[in-house]
Design a protein around this motif. Structure first.
Motif, short mmCIF file in Angstrom:
data_model
loop_
_atom_site.label_atom_id
_atom_site.label_comp_id
_atom_site.label_asym_id
_atom_site.label_seq_id
_atom_site.Cartn_x
_atom_site.Cartn_y
_atom_site.Cartn_z
N ALA A 189 -49.09 52.12 -47.88
CA ALA A 189 -49.07 51.35 -46.64
C ALA A 189 -50.03 51.97 -45.63
N ASP A 190 -50.81 51.12 -44.96
CA ASP A 190 -51.75 51.61 -43.95
C ASP A 190 -51.02 51.97 -42.67
N ALA A 191 -49.97 51.24 -42.34
CA ALA A 191 -49.24 51.47 -41.08
C ALA A 191 -47.75 51.58 -41.36
N PHE A 251 -38.12 53.13 -31.05
CA PHE A 251 -39.30 53.58 -31.78
C PHE A 251 -39.34 55.11 -31.79
N ALA A 252 -39.26 55.70 -32.95
CA ALA A 252 -39.37 57.15 -33.07
C ALA A 252 -40.79 57.56 -33.45
N LEU A 253 -41.39 56.82 -34.39
CA LEU A 253 -42.75 57.13 -34.85
C LEU A 253 -43.50 55.83 -35.08
N VAL A 254 -44.76 55.82 -34.70
CA VAL A 254 -45.66 54.69 -34.98
C VAL A 254 -46.96 55.28 -35.50
N ARG A 255 -47.40 54.79 -36.66
CA ARG A 255 -48.61 55.37 -37.25
C ARG A 255 -49.42 54.28 -37.95
N LEU A 267 -56.51 53.00 -37.80
CA LEU A 267 -56.81 53.08 -36.36
C LEU A 267 -56.73 54.51 -35.83
N GLY A 268 -56.29 55.43 -36.66
CA GLY A 268 -56.09 56.81 -36.18
C GLY A 268 -55.00 56.89 -35.14
N THR A 324 -55.82 45.71 -30.26
CA THR A 324 -56.50 46.76 -31.03
C THR A 324 -57.52 46.22 -32.05
N GLY A 325 -57.47 44.91 -32.30
CA GLY A 325 -58.34 44.37 -33.34
C GLY A 325 -57.78 44.53 -34.73
#
Length: 541
Positions: free
Chosen positions: A45-47, A62-66, A70-71, A135-136
């Motif tokens: 998974a990318d995100a 929300f604990a973590l968003v990655r 997009l870095g 963000t695109g």
């Protein structure tokens, strides 16, 4: 073996390794990051987003968003706060907030896989679309899995976005294998998070009990209350300096996080036995103090003696009547004044002795005894008695300080009580040294300490650290009723003598001075007038 099966076995092996790694992780933030890392790695998974249930159980937070492409990394140890609002689990009318896929998965305990969110009308993806527009990015495939522990309690939700084909790099739907892997990981992750939270809660409960004991000691004695907080702080400063030392006898000394926690607990509990020590002994500010300062009783007796002397003089004057003898009356007046001056001098002497601020010389101790037994007074029952009771003579004759030998024994007993209390507890493995560390802080390097008379080689570095910190705190403390706080030069001079006469560990004291540990402590805990610049820049001895 077919490639597909080989690939599946490889992913299962990775899942097992991830599960083992999760069970070992102690830091909750790092644990959550490892869960999300593992989920993204295993499903390509990318995100990904990891939600946790709020403390009141009403929403997902929300604990973590990655997002790798997009870095983007928010939450956890990234230092960047997640800027998305909580997701309520239920609407104001009590219905489940089913329009949000993460909430739907959580409330209904089901895995939701969506091949293309752009074409889905089942859920509200307004938040994802707003993110994409900003963000695109293009959020397409979703895999949402609830995290429930062995008690079926909701711990959080794992949401993965945009499965990437390893061969082409194209976004694709999450496969059935991905769903199975994610569900298995979610189950292990929920248990790991629950276990970590339970351990954390137990540690907090234990620390609360420790704080409760120290609070009881603080409330019992306002004069030594801060001692239970300052000694652990100084001990940890010294331990960190010792851990950073790369030369000398302490070069091999190192501490893990568990070691630090164990020493911290020992520091907080090092005087827990004081809860058994009588307040009037702990707080004895003067030699005659018990529940009150008995010097007032001595003052009253002097007033009685002065009154008796004056009455005796007046009676003698009356005996001269009716014939007047001015010279004889004047002589009686002078005699009275001499008596009053003598009594006032003895009274001032005993009041000074009562302070205990200076060591008494033998002739001063003898003078106390002479006053106590050489003078008599008529007590409230009209009986002739010695001016001072044996107990008062014993107390006022104390050579140094304000405690008798019996009272000093009572105070010293607190370490025996501390050891008994701590050794009676079923300590877990990572805290099993707490009784030894805390129980050894009154031992000396030369074996003349108490209660066990241990020598340097029989004491751990940690016990020696606590002993050094305990002494330095006592010398510089500003809240003792029986002494003035020492300045840094005074305290360091005494500590050097203690090093030389076998009281404290010389190697630890060298680290204490060389690394300016005393200065770090002084800046945090001492009064400005105690911090002398000459001591700040004093060379190590």
């Amino acid at each position: 073996m077919p490639d597909a099966l080989q690939k599946l076995l490889g992913r299962l092996q990775e899942l097992n390794e991830v599960g083992a790694a999760l069970s070992r992780e102690r830091d909750i933030d790092l644990l959550l990051e490892r869960i999300l890392d593992a989920a993204q790695m295993l499903t390509h998974a990318d995100a990904g987003t990891l939600y946790r249930v709020t403390d009141d159980g009403s929403a997902l937070r929300f604990a973590l968003v990655r997002t790798h492409s997009l870095g983007l990394h928010q939450g956890g140890r990234s230092g960047q706060a997640v800027d998305f609002p909580d997701l309520p689990l239920y609407l104001p009318d009590g219905r489940a907030n089913d329009s949000l896929v993460a909430v739907h998965a959580a409330v209904h305990d089901c895995t939701v896989s969506i091949a293309d969110a752009c074409g889905s009308a089942d859920f509200d993806f307004a938040g994802s679309r707003a993110f994409d527009q900003r963000t695109g990015y293009r959020s397409c495939s979703f895999l949402t899995v609830p995290l429930r522990n062995h008690d079926h309690e909701l711990v959080g939700v794992l949401q993965l976005i945009n499965a990437i084909d390893p061969a082409t790099g194209a976004v694709q739907a999450f496969s059935q294998e991905d769903c199975s892997i994610a569900e298995s990981l979610a189950s292990q992750a929920a248990i790991a998070v629950t276990n970590r939270l339970l351990i954390t809660q137990h540690e907090r409960l234990f620390e609360s009990f420790v704080s409760l004991i120290n609070l009881a000691i603080d409330e019992k004695s306002p004069y030594t209350g801060g001692h239970c907080q300052r000694v652990p702080a100084l001990t940890m400063m010294l331990a960190e300096a010792a851990d950073a030392t790369t030369e000398g006898p302490l070069a091999a000394f190192t501490m893990t996080e568990r070691d630090r926690y164990e020493l911290k607990m020992a520091g907080l509990l090092h005087d827990c036995g004081k809860i058994t020590t009588p307040v009037h002994v702990v707080d004895k500010a003067t030699k005659l103090q018990t529940l009150y300062d008995r010097i007032g009783l001595v003052d009253t007796r002097f007033e009685v003696l002065k009154r008796d002397a004056e009455i005796d003089m007046l009676r003698r004057q009356l005996a001269l009547r009716p014939q007047a003898d001015a010279a004889a009356e004047e002589q009686l007046q002078r005699g009275l004044q001499c008596q009053l001056q003598e009594l006032d001098g003895e009274r001032a002497f005993l009041r000074h002795c009562n302070l205990g601020s200076e060591a008494m010389l033998p002739h001063e101790q003898q003078r106390v005894r002479d006053i106590g037994t050489g003078r008599g007074w008529r007590d409230p029952q009209g009986r002739q008695a010695n001016f001072l009771t044996p107990d008062e003579i014993e107390n006022l004759s104390i050579r140094s300080g304000t405690l008798t030998l019996a009272e000093r024994s009572i105070v010293n007993h607190h370490i025996v009580a501390t050891i008994r209390m701590l050794e009676s507890l079923p300590w877990p493995k990572h805290l099993r040294n707490v009784p030894e560390y805390a129980g050894g802080h009154h031992e000396r390097m030369d074996g003349k300490g108490y209660p066990r008379g241990l020598v340097r080689e029989q004491l751990s570095w940690q016990a020696r650290m606590l002993g050094l910190a305990d002494i330095f705190e006592a010398l510089t403390a500003a809240d003792r009723p029986y002494k003035r706080p020492m300045t840094l030069p005074q305290a360091l001079t005494i500590m050097r003598k203690m090093r030389d006469n076998g009281h404290i560990d010389p190697d630890l004291f060298d680290v204490f001075v060389r690394e300016r540990v005393y200065l770090r402590y002084a800046r945090q805990f001492l009064e400005p007038e105690q911090v002398d610049l000459d001591a700040v820049h004093a060379p190590a001895p």
